[in-house]
Design a protein around this motif. Structure first.
Motif, mmCIF file in Angstrom:
data_model
loop_
_atom_site.group_PDB
_atom_site.id
_atom_site.type_symbol
_atom_site.label_atom_id
_atom_site.label_comp_id
_atom_site.label_asym_id
_atom_site.label_seq_id
_atom_site.Cartn_x
_atom_site.Cartn_y
_atom_site.Cartn_z
ATOM 1 N N GLY A 54 0.782 -1.237 0.000
ATOM 2 C CA GLY A 54 0.000 0.000 0.000
ATOM 3 C C GLY A 54 0.809 1.281 0.000
ATOM 4 O O GLY A 54 0.227 2.369 -0.072
ATOM 5 N N VAL A 55 2.131 1.169 0.059
ATOM 6 C CA VAL A 55 2.939 2.391 0.179
ATOM 7 C C VAL A 55 3.974 2.573 -0.935
ATOM 8 O O VAL A 55 4.522 3.664 -1.096
ATOM 9 C CB VAL A 55 3.675 2.465 1.545
ATOM 10 N N CYS A 56 4.267 1.537 -1.713
ATOM 11 C CA CYS A 56 5.274 1.689 -2.770
ATOM 12 C C CYS A 56 4.673 2.492 -3.930
ATOM 13 O O CYS A 56 3.462 2.732 -3.974
ATOM 14 C CB CYS A 56 5.773 0.331 -3.239
ATOM 15 N N GLU A 57 5.520 2.858 -4.887
ATOM 16 C CA GLU A 57 4.997 3.706 -5.962
ATOM 17 C C GLU A 57 3.898 3.030 -6.787
ATOM 18 O O GLU A 57 2.841 3.640 -7.001
ATOM 19 C CB GLU A 57 6.112 4.218 -6.874
ATOM 20 N N PRO A 58 4.088 1.782 -7.279
ATOM 21 C CA PRO A 58 2.963 1.170 -8.013
ATOM 22 C C PRO A 58 1.675 1.131 -7.188
ATOM 23 O O PRO A 58 0.599 1.417 -7.715
ATOM 24 C CB PRO A 58 3.483 -0.239 -8.331
ATOM 25 N N CYS A 59 1.782 0.806 -5.902
ATOM 26 C CA CYS A 59 0.568 0.798 -5.051
ATOM 27 C C CYS A 59 -0.062 2.179 -5.001
ATOM 28 O O CYS A 59 -1.280 2.324 -5.116
ATOM 29 C CB CYS A 59 0.916 0.347 -3.636
ATOM 30 N N ARG A 60 0.772 3.195 -4.820
ATOM 31 C CA ARG A 60 0.218 4.551 -4.703
ATOM 32 C C ARG A 60 -0.433 4.991 -6.002
ATOM 33 O O ARG A 60 -1.269 5.898 -6.011
ATOM 34 C CB ARG A 60 1.322 5.530 -4.279
ATOM 35 N N ARG A 61 -0.030 4.348 -7.140
ATOM 36 C CA ARG A 61 -0.675 4.647 -8.426
ATOM 37 C C ARG A 61 -1.842 3.702 -8.700
ATOM 38 O O ARG A 61 -2.392 3.687 -9.800
ATOM 39 C CB ARG A 61 0.349 4.573 -9.553
ATOM 40 N N GLY A 62 -2.180 2.866 -7.728
ATOM 41 C CA GLY A 62 -3.329 1.968 -7.890
ATOM 42 C C GLY A 62 -3.002 0.671 -8.606
ATOM 43 O O GLY A 62 -3.910 -0.106 -8.922
ATOM 44 N N ASP A 63 -1.723 0.442 -8.871
ATOM 45 C CA ASP A 63 -1.302 -0.754 -9.617
ATOM 46 C C ASP A 63 -0.815 -1.804 -8.620
ATOM 47 O O ASP A 63 0.361 -2.171 -8.604
ATOM 48 C CB ASP A 63 -0.184 -0.353 -10.600
ATOM 49 N N ILE A 64 -1.741 -2.297 -7.771
ATOM 50 C CA ILE A 64 -1.302 -3.102 -6.624
ATOM 51 C C ILE A 64 -0.748 -4.454 -7.031
ATOM 52 O O ILE A 64 0.043 -5.035 -6.293
ATOM 53 C CB ILE A 64 -2.415 -3.258 -5.568
ATOM 54 N N VAL A 65 -1.130 -4.960 -8.206
ATOM 55 C CA VAL A 65 -0.603 -6.275 -8.603
ATOM 56 C C VAL A 65 0.913 -6.202 -8.812
ATOM 57 O O VAL A 65 1.611 -7.209 -8.687
ATOM 58 C CB VAL A 65 -1.333 -6.813 -9.857
ATOM 59 N N ASN A 66 1.410 -5.017 -9.113
ATOM 60 C CA ASN A 66 2.853 -4.846 -9.305
ATOM 61 C C ASN A 66 3.532 -4.245 -8.070
ATOM 62 O O ASN A 66 4.621 -3.653 -8.176
ATOM 63 C CB ASN A 66 3.119 -3.994 -10.550
ATOM 64 N N CYS A 67 2.907 -4.414 -6.907
ATOM 65 C CA CYS A 67 3.511 -3.958 -5.649
ATOM 66 C C CYS A 67 4.957 -4.450 -5.542
ATOM 67 O O CYS A 67 5.273 -5.593 -5.884
ATOM 68 C CB CYS A 67 2.697 -4.495 -4.475
ATOM 69 N N ARG A 68 5.822 -3.588 -5.051
ATOM 70 C CA ARG A 68 7.245 -3.959 -4.941
ATOM 71 C C ARG A 68 7.540 -4.794 -3.702
ATOM 72 O O ARG A 68 8.629 -5.339 -3.573
ATOM 73 C CB ARG A 68 8.094 -2.694 -4.890
#
Ligand code: NAP
Ligand code: ZN
Ligand code: ZN
Length: 348
Positions: free
Chosen positions: A95-109
């Motif tokens: 919920g805090v990495c850049e992909p998550c912050r852009r709503g792309d949670i499947v690519n969470c780091r």
């Protein structure tokens, strides 16, 4: 439930071992699941062989998990005890990495991955993050639903997100756990569906699953056949061989998409020519989120899509895993626990 449960863990690289584990309580935001069924995905090999980056052993593999919630951690409001749920490769985002912050949670780091970062479903009990689980429709048995949570979602999402149109020529390369579902999804989504397999043995299976055309890559020139048909708008590459993937790019139509979902150990060698002359592209895609899993299950119910499975008791996980690795599974090995065998008549 007693104070221990049976699990199959990778105790050291290459060894799947039946063990007893102490029952633990779910922490805040988690649920505890009494597992009924767990599919054996080829990606489990990265846990069993110990090569998954950052993997810590011992680890219980398994990310095609279906069971019933038997305990809720604090703060979990969406789910109830007794509800049948499942979890796939996506086990929760940070919920805090850049992909998550852009709503792309499947690519969470920094994702939670059952069977990799946390213990997975080769077990009678699994603890999951509530935000990673999906509801299982009553129409599906637990053993049928399990493979849809990774093999299913991966191929379903890849196809539905590819910008295709009804009637497009779509080829599915590799007829294994992913591929045999990819063929069914492609057909039911309204595509002219071609299956690419090695040898004649899988031809009837592929056409029974819905392929309009079968190409035996062991004897036929798949690129020439696809080009004679007008070129594929998309090729969904599910196989475990990079050297088999690269040349197929030339089987695409202009602007066609080569969608990589298989993760071969070897490199994919590419020629620039079909990419530049014809504007073809190649990209990868990773499984999907919990709500994508609910979409996959709903579409499977809607269109009567089911995995072809071979069920085995949890304790025989090592034999079932070996059968998958030898390419003998038709098409998904599914581990079933005592709770799974007892049957899973819907209670809600
Ligand atoms: N992207 C994702 O999110 C995602 C999700 C799940 C799995 N995966 C990856 O997808 C791949 C397939 O997984 P699976 O569970 O479907 O595996 P599987 O059931 O073991 O099937 C293996 C597939 O590889 C093909 N294959 C094996 N050797 C080959 C060769 N030399 N040339 C061409 N094809 C070959 C087989 O096709 P034939 O029909 O020709 O025998 C078969 O379709 C694995 O790499 C796995 O890690 C990725
Ligand atoms: Zn998988
Ligand atoms: Zn993240």
């Amino acid at each position: 439930m007693s104070g221990t449960y049976t699990a199959v863990e990778v105790s050291q690289a290459g060894t799947l071992q039946v063990v007893k584990r102490p029952l633990a309580e779910p922490a805040a935001g988690q649920v505890r699941i009494r597992v009924e069924a767990c599919g054996i995905c080829h990606t489990d090999a990265a846990t069993v062989t110990g090569v998954y980056p950052g993997l810590m052993l011992p680890r219980v593999p398994g990310h095609e998990v279906v069971g019933r919630i038997d305990a809720l951690g604090s703060g979990v409001s969406k789910w109830t005890v007794g509800q049948r749920v499942g979890i796939g490769f996506f086990g929760g985002e940070d919920g805090v990495c850049e992909p998550c912050r852009r709503g792309d949670i499947v690519n969470c780091r920094n994702p939670v991955i059952p069977g990799v970062t946390v213990d997975g479903g080769y077990a009678e009990v699994m603890i999951a993050e509530a935000r990673g689980i999906a509801s299982i429709p009553d129409e599906l048995t637990s053993a049928e639903a399990a493979p849809l949570l990774c093999a299913g979602i991966t191929t379903y999402n890849a196809l539905r997100n590819a910008g295709l149109r009804g009637g497009d020529l779509v080829a599915v390369q590799g007829i294994g756990g992913l591929g045999h579902l990819g063929i069914q999804f492609a057909r039911r989504m309204g595509f002219r569906t071609v299956a690419l397999g090695r040898g004649r043995e899988k031809e009837k299976l592929a056409t029974d699953l819905g392929a309009h055309v079968y190409i035996d890559t062991a004897v036929d020139d798949a690129v020439a056949v696809l080009q004679r048909m007008g070129g594929a708008r998309a090729i969904l590459a599910t196989g475990t061989s990079g050297s088999a993937m690269g040349p197929l790019v030339s089987g695409l139509a202009a602007r066609g998409k080569f969608i990589v979902v298989g993760v071969p150990g070897d490199q994919i060698q590419l020629s620039a020519f079909p990419l530049v002359f014809g504007g073809r592209s190649i990209y990868g895609t990773l499984a999907g989120t919990a709500i994508d899993n609910e979409d996959t299950l709903a579409f499977s119910v809607l269109e009567n899509i089911r995995p072809m499975i071979e069920t085995v008791p949890l304790e025989q996980a090592a034999e079932a895993y070996a059968r998958m690795m030898q390419g003998k599974a038709r098409f998904r090995m599914v581990l079933v626990t005592k709770d799974g065998v007892a049957g899973s008549a819907p209670i809600n």
